[in-house]
Design an enzyme around this catalytic site. Structure first.
Site, mmCIF file in Angstrom:
data_model
loop_
_atom_site.group_PDB
_atom_site.id
_atom_site.type_symbol
_atom_site.label_atom_id
_atom_site.label_comp_id
_atom_site.label_asym_id
_atom_site.label_seq_id
_atom_site.Cartn_x
_atom_site.Cartn_y
_atom_site.Cartn_z
ATOM 1 N N LEU A 157 0.826 -1.375 -0.072
ATOM 2 C CA LEU A 157 -0.107 0.087 0.072
ATOM 3 C C LEU A 157 0.942 1.280 0.015
ATOM 4 C CD1 LEU A 157 -1.409 0.689 3.385
ATOM 5 C CD2 LEU A 157 0.424 -0.911 3.144
ATOM 6 N N CYS A 158 0.181 2.301 -0.519
ATOM 7 C CA CYS A 158 0.913 3.717 -0.347
ATOM 8 C C CYS A 158 2.130 3.658 -1.402
ATOM 9 C CB CYS A 158 0.918 4.305 1.003
ATOM 10 S SG CYS A 158 1.085 6.054 1.103
ATOM 11 N N HIS A 159 3.294 3.919 -0.708
ATOM 12 C CA HIS A 159 4.532 3.942 -1.522
ATOM 13 C C HIS A 159 5.165 2.684 -1.733
ATOM 14 C CE1 HIS A 159 4.293 8.254 -0.417
ATOM 15 N NE2 HIS A 159 4.534 8.186 -1.640
ATOM 16 N N GLY B 78 -3.236 -0.879 -1.645
ATOM 17 C CA GLY B 78 -4.232 0.232 -1.325
ATOM 18 C C GLY B 78 -3.489 1.523 -1.187
#
Length: 282
Positions: free
Chosen positions: A181-183, A259
């Site tokens: 998720l995210c980075h 995500g």
């Protein structure tokens, strides 16, 4: 230092070693002392003995375009909140980093009043302090899934790791659930390290967008512009990033479960845990 924080609330704060933490404004509005964890009732749980391989960063120093160094690492909520759901679904964990050095967390984002996170953190702390070295993991035969937490730290040395690339290629070939998720999706770029073919061309994913990353220096989250762009790098390799902003969205495409931000950590755990259980159902 204390006075400076109040005089410059939108400026990243220089620490004693010359590196930078996020601005007071960022810390006030962009972090939380508790997570959004809501335990789920998993009627079917994992009963096997294969742990989830949690691949973390051991390098928390990101040099920005202006040469200022951002104090990063894995975002604690992005790491521990999905892990709470995996644990609730019956899974255990094994933790690894590139060098075998300790996991680096963005402690400025730690949810200090969340007893669920604190308890889980305590239970895996010894593994975080002395994780496995990725090169020492010969195969994924003994693992239930791969989980790569986010945080800008996932962009420092994971995307260039030949050993992570080897394991991700194996996961891809076996359709082994791969959660990030995210980075964290930046670490998928490791599959092209060592002049290999990128494994996820044609996949759809969500991630933290370059547009948002580009705005964060204006209020001191980052001390300068990113050294390279996560979304752009993934799209260049053929991944379709389907989100335009961060809404807590998740996406499932074959074995890849993603995500978009810290706000997706709860949703990602809820979505991914039963998929992992079903994958290993007899």
């Amino acid at each position: 230092m204390g006075l400076s924080k109040w005089l410059h609330p939108l400026t990243a704060q220089k620490t004693e070693d010359g590196t930078y933490d996020p601005s007071p404004f960022t810390l006030a509005l962009g972090t939380s002392t508790k997570t959004s964890y809501i335990a789920q009732n998993y009627e079917t749980k994992y009963t096997g003995n294969k742990p989830i391989l949690v691949v973390c960063t051991d390098d928390g120093k990101m040099k920005m375009k202006n040469d200022k160094v951002f104090n990063t690492g894995n975002h604690p909520i992005e790491m521990f909140l999905p892990m709470l759901h995996f644990r609730d679904a019956g899974f255990t964990f094994d933790i690894a980093t590139v060098s075998g050095g300790p996991v680096v967390l963005e402690m400025w984002a730690y949810p200090t009043k969340d007893e669920h996170v604190k308890s889980l953190h305590e239970s895996v702390q010894s593994m975080m302090e002395k994780p496995k070295k990725l090169a020492d993991i010969e195969s994924l035969d003994g693992y239930a899934a791969i989980f790569i937490p986010g945080g800008h730290g996932a962009m420092v040395n994971l995307p260039e790791s030949v050993e992570l690339g080897r394991l991700l290629h194996e996961a891809h070939d076996k359709s082994l659930p791969t959660v990030t998720l995210c980075h964290g999706p930046a670490a998928l770029l490791a599959t092209k390290a060592g002049e290999k073919e990128f494994a996820y061309g044609g996949y759809k994913s969500v991630c933290f967008t370059d547009k948002t990353d580009g705005t964060t220096p204006s209020f001191g989250y980052l001390p300068g512009q990113m050294p390279w762009k996560c979304q752009e790098a993934l799209e260049t390799q053929g991944i379709e990033i389907v989100n335009k902003s961060e809404t807590g969205a998740t996406n499932v495409d074959r074995e890849l479960i993603t995500g978009d931000s810290p706000n997706a950590a709860q949703n990602l755990g809820v979505v991914a845990a039963p998929i992992l259980v079903e994958f290993h159902a007899e």
